[in-house]
Design an enzyme around this catalytic site. Structure first.
Site, mmCIF file in Angstrom:
data_model
loop_
_atom_site.group_PDB
_atom_site.id
_atom_site.type_symbol
_atom_site.label_atom_id
_atom_site.label_comp_id
_atom_site.label_asym_id
_atom_site.label_seq_id
_atom_site.Cartn_x
_atom_site.Cartn_y
_atom_site.Cartn_z
ATOM 1 N N LYS A 159 0.837 -1.203 0.000
ATOM 2 C CA LYS A 159 0.000 0.000 0.000
ATOM 3 C C LYS A 159 0.878 1.262 0.000
ATOM 4 O O LYS A 159 0.675 2.161 -0.815
ATOM 5 C CB LYS A 159 -0.905 -0.040 1.249
ATOM 6 C CG LYS A 159 -1.871 1.112 1.372
ATOM 7 C CD LYS A 159 -3.040 0.725 2.263
ATOM 8 C CE LYS A 159 -2.714 0.819 3.744
ATOM 9 N NZ LYS A 159 -2.537 2.190 4.241
ATOM 10 N N SER A 160 1.865 1.309 0.881
ATOM 11 C CA SER A 160 2.731 2.496 0.963
ATOM 12 C C SER A 160 3.459 2.738 -0.354
ATOM 13 O O SER A 160 3.570 3.873 -0.827
ATOM 14 C CB SER A 160 3.788 2.312 2.062
ATOM 15 O OG SER A 160 3.191 2.301 3.319
ATOM 16 N N GLY B 27 -4.732 8.161 5.392
ATOM 17 C CA GLY B 27 -3.806 9.144 5.958
ATOM 18 C C GLY B 27 -2.618 9.379 5.052
ATOM 19 O O GLY B 27 -2.126 10.513 4.920
ATOM 20 N N ASP C 110 2.130 -1.019 11.928
ATOM 21 C CA ASP C 110 0.830 -1.460 11.395
ATOM 22 C C ASP C 110 0.518 -2.911 11.752
ATOM 23 O O ASP C 110 -0.620 -3.368 11.574
ATOM 24 C CB ASP C 110 0.796 -1.286 9.873
ATOM 25 C CG ASP C 110 0.798 0.189 9.486
ATOM 26 O OD1 ASP C 110 0.472 1.040 10.335
ATOM 27 O OD2 ASP C 110 1.138 0.502 8.326
ATOM 28 N N ARG D 265 -6.143 2.346 18.028
ATOM 29 C CA ARG D 265 -5.895 0.888 18.036
ATOM 30 C C ARG D 265 -5.574 0.347 19.428
ATOM 31 O O ARG D 265 -5.667 -0.867 19.634
ATOM 32 C CB ARG D 265 -4.797 0.523 17.023
ATOM 33 C CG ARG D 265 -5.300 0.598 15.601
ATOM 34 C CD ARG D 265 -4.321 0.079 14.573
ATOM 35 N NE ARG D 265 -4.903 0.214 13.237
ATOM 36 C CZ ARG D 265 -4.213 0.339 12.123
ATOM 37 N NH1 ARG D 265 -2.889 0.347 12.157
ATOM 38 N NH2 ARG D 265 -4.826 0.450 10.960
#
Ligand code: S3P
Length: 438
Positions: free
Chosen positions: A24-25, A95, A319, A350
């Protein structure tokens, strides 16, 4: 309304091999940094998840020409110029989209508004507004939160010492700094956060330098024209983590995950699992597009033990903490997680959401101000009970943690709003179906 799913109760071994979804990053960055070049770039193994598609749609609104050649390959016709958008730039739940684009767009000669969903609109943006403003950016916010209104401004490079190790903060400043010719921008961070931006900028020919300074991790950048090049996105270790943990706690499992990104700033999960006695092996490691990539083999690991997780490793597994918390419930002894207060600022708080949801399964987990204390399996009955309803709080990683908890539970459990998984791991259920049907 998002759909819920119900797990079947304990399902046995995970066997076989699978690819994991693209990172994803890296996918966000491939578009954002790629758009700063001038020319055609082919991006293969791009993650077509909700978050990355938010970045893609915004770049299209800004005038970038992007089209898919097949399911996960796209072509970006980069111009290093953006047109003023006629509508808000909607970042959804992401984000990374909001913070990185705030950096990119602060240095552009246009006015725009970055907005987000209900979860993103609660997350702190001062961490980027403050340093970008020091560079000369003009950003209005809703008391440090989205929406962010960015206006035309002329930026100067600064040296900024970030109080937190955050790749999003670092990347926002480097993306602004990459567009400033007259002075350099330096970001110092206390621990090294993921360095995908620095690596990708170097891959495209940027002069970005990374070094140690006064005990900090420093990156310095100024404008250099970037050269367009085709890019392959590595597999996402943060997605792989859910399969790795599941395989290590489900009896007789043995899985191989192919093409996983093994960037040292992301492999904290592997180091922790090894320390906990997990049977985990790295195979076929190589470098591709300036990122380490390889395969991971994980087997059922009956002798897991609790560990302390704190300090420099935290940004390298930030994460993965929800799934590490679940793993810790299946280990012998106590696991303590410290220095992870920023978990409160993720897609959900979280610390609260992991505690609340794992307790529903019978876990012995205590929240602290910066992490958790988790008592392992000697404090519960081995398998979880299940027979519960998991909430996701707009948070994909809580949805996936809940699903794995369901896999090791005696009775079925319902996961509400499970579709949040689409944020980062489209095809999640298919992967688990394939690995359980062997
Ligand atoms: C990300 C950085 C991390 C991580 C997030 C993705 C990135 O956030 O938690 O999921 O792509 O730069 P922080 O920079 O806030 O630590």
């Amino acid at each position: 309304m998002r759909e819920s799913i119900t797990t079947k109760g304990f399902s046995g071994p995970l066997k076989g091999e699978t690819l994991v979804p693209p990172d994803k990053s890296v996918s966000h960055r491939s578009l954002i940094i790629g758009s700063l070049t001038k020319g055609n770039i082919k991006i293969s193994n791009f993650l077509k998840s909700a978050d990355c598609l938010a970045t893609l749609e915004i770049l299209k609104t800004l005038g970038c020409k992007i089209h898919f050649l097949d399911e996960n390959t796209l072509e970006l016709d980069a111009r290093n110029t953006y047109i003023a958008p006629k509508k808000d730039l909607y970042c959804g739940n992401s984000g990374t989209t909001m913070r990185l684009l705030a950096g990119l767009l602060s240095a552009q000669n246009l006015k725009c508004t970055l907005s987000g969903d209900i979860s993103l609109s609660k997350r702190p943006m001062k961490r980027i507004i403050e340093p970008l403003t020091r560079m000369g950016a003009r950003i209005k916010s809703n008391d440090g939160k989205a929406p962010l209104v960015i206006e035309q401004a002329e930026l100067n490079g600064i040296e900024y010492t970030s109080p937190i190790a955050s790749a999003q903060v670092k990347s926002a400043l480097l993306l602004a700094g990459a567009q400033i010719s007259k002075s350099a921008t330096t970001v110092l961070e206390p621990h090294l956060s993921r360095d995908h931006s620095e690596r990708m900028l170097k891959f495209f020919g940027s002069n970005v330098q990374t070094y140690r300074k006064d005990g900090f991790f420093a990156s310095t950048i100024s404008h250099t024209p970037l050269i367009p090049k085709d890019l392959h996105v590595t597999g996402d270790i943060s997605s792989a983590a859910f399969i790795m943990v599941a395989a290590s706690i489900i009896k007789n499992s043995d899985v191989i995950l192919r093409g996983v990104g093994l960037n040292p700033t992301r492999v904290g999960i592997i180091e922790v699992m090894q320390k906990m006695n997990a049977e985990i092996e790295i195979l076929n490691k190589t470098l591709r597009c300036n990122e380490e990539i390889g395969d991971i083999r994980v087997k059922y690991s009956p002798d897991l033990k609790g560990v302390e997780i704190s300090g420099e490793i935290i940004p390298r597994l930030i994460d993965e903490i929800p799934i590490i918390a679940l793993l810790s419930t299946q280990a012998e002894g106590i696991t303590t997680i410290k220095d992870a207060g920023d978990l409160k600022n993720k897609e959900s708080d979280r610390i609260a959401s992991v505690t609340r949801e794992l307790r529903k399964f019978g876990a012995n987990i205590e929240p602290t101000d910066d992490g958790f204390i988790i008592e392992g399996k000697n404090s519960q009955k081995g398998l979880f009970m299940g027979d519960t309803e998991v909430e996701c709080y707009h948070d994909h990683r809580i949805a996936m943690m809940g699903y794995i908890a369901g896999l090791i539970s005696e009775k079925p459990c319902k996961i509400n709003d499970f579709e949040w998984v689409e944020t980062s791991f489209p095809g999640f259920l298919k992967v688990f179906d394939t690995l359980t049907s062997k």
